[in-house]
Motif scaffolding. Structure first.
Motif: not given
Length: 301
Positions: A123-141
């Motif tokens: 859960e901690l790892l999944l929360s790491a990307p910055d989902v306010t940015k396009d690449l961060g949202l991609r990485d979260r997915a």
């Protein structure tokens, strides 16, 4: 008899062709085999030996002990496995009269399967990307899908856009040996994939197009190496500094399923293992978890 006119390079190319055409292995697997063999050939040359010379088990024992000093046991064992496969092939083609490496034993060491994240660490790892940015949202997915489905890095990188069936919550995966399997990925991953596809992917591509689900800022297919780097960076960001990789997420996926009652055969299918013995290597992790739970909660433990 070995062909004394056959160079190391020619032999390697013949072996590479066999792995590709007859065994239908992935390019990354073939590259790993050949890299291990090139290292062995280089060691032979450093001793003024050639591939066509007579070889016995003592020669390989010396080499294996040497690499074992500088490599983890699982890495050294993989290199030994590459050599065994190569010399088995040589014997089958009558390029060597005997297989001098067939009886050499692998090192006993800590299995790579011991690297598993807890649910809280995931859960901690999944929360790491910055989902306010396009690449961060991609990485979260990406992270959500890898943990939800147990995909290998290469499988994730090569996923086609058409292979992701959001309405059904499944993805069509082309795995090792070009074998296909259908893997579910659950509601959480579905939610993040929907967000990525509807916003970030469109923004990243702009006027361009791609057949791949996950794309780079240049609209190219992601690579296996990029995904390894990506996972490690996010692990480091949240303080998970131990060995962390896409394969650790895959191990965690399998172990968490078994911990929560999934049967071994189902996990084998989800992982795409051709041999259930490979999947059974995860059961000791589930067993260790159950033993710790028993000790913690049973009144007579």
């Amino acid at each position: 008899m070995p062909d004394s006119n056959m160079s190391d390079l020619e032999t390697m190319e013949d072996f590479r062709t066999t792995l590709s055409l007859e065994e239908n292995l992935s390019q990354s697997t073939i590259t790993a085999y050949c890299s291990d063999l090139e290292q062995f050939f280089e060691w032979l040359r450093s001793r003024n030996l050639t591939f066509s010379c007579e070889m016995d088990e003592s020669l390989f024992t010396e080499y294996f002990l040497l690499i074992s000093e500088y490599r983890k046991s699982n890495t050294a064992n993989r290199k030994l496995s590459s050599l065994k496969k190569f010399f088995l092939w040589l014997s089958s083609k009558n390029l060597k009269n005997k297989n001098p490496i067939s009886n050499l034993k692998s090192l006993k060491g800590v299995s790579s399967f011991s690297s598993v994240l807890s649910v809280e660490q995931v859960e901690l790892l999944l929360s790491a990307p910055d989902v306010t940015k396009d690449l961060g949202l991609r990485d979260r997915a990406i992270l959500e899908l890898m943990y939800a489905s147990g995909l290998r890095a290469s499988e994730t990188a090569n996923l086609l856009f058409s292979s992701c069936m959001l309405n059904d919550g499944v993805v069509l995966v082309r795995g090792k040996g070009d074998k296909e399997r259908i893997v579910p990925f659950g509601l959480a991953a579905t939610s993040w994939l929907q967000k990525y596809i509807s916003t970030s992917r469109r923004n990243i591509l702009g006027e361009r197009s791609s057949k791949y689900l996950f794309v780079s800022r240049r609209a190219n297919c992601l690579t296996r190496q990029f995904l390894w780097k990506c996972v490690r960076q996010y692990c480091s960001k949240v303080g998970l500094n131990n060995a962390c990789s896409p394969h650790v997420l895959r191990h965690s996926f399998a172990t968490h399923l078994l911990n929560n009652g999934a049967d071994l055969r189902s996990v084998q299918i989800l992982l795409g293992h051709s041999d259930i013995a490979t999947t059974q290597m995860y059961t000791h992790l589930a067993k260790d978890h159950l033993v710790s739970i028993h000790k913690m909660h049973h009144p007579r433990a």
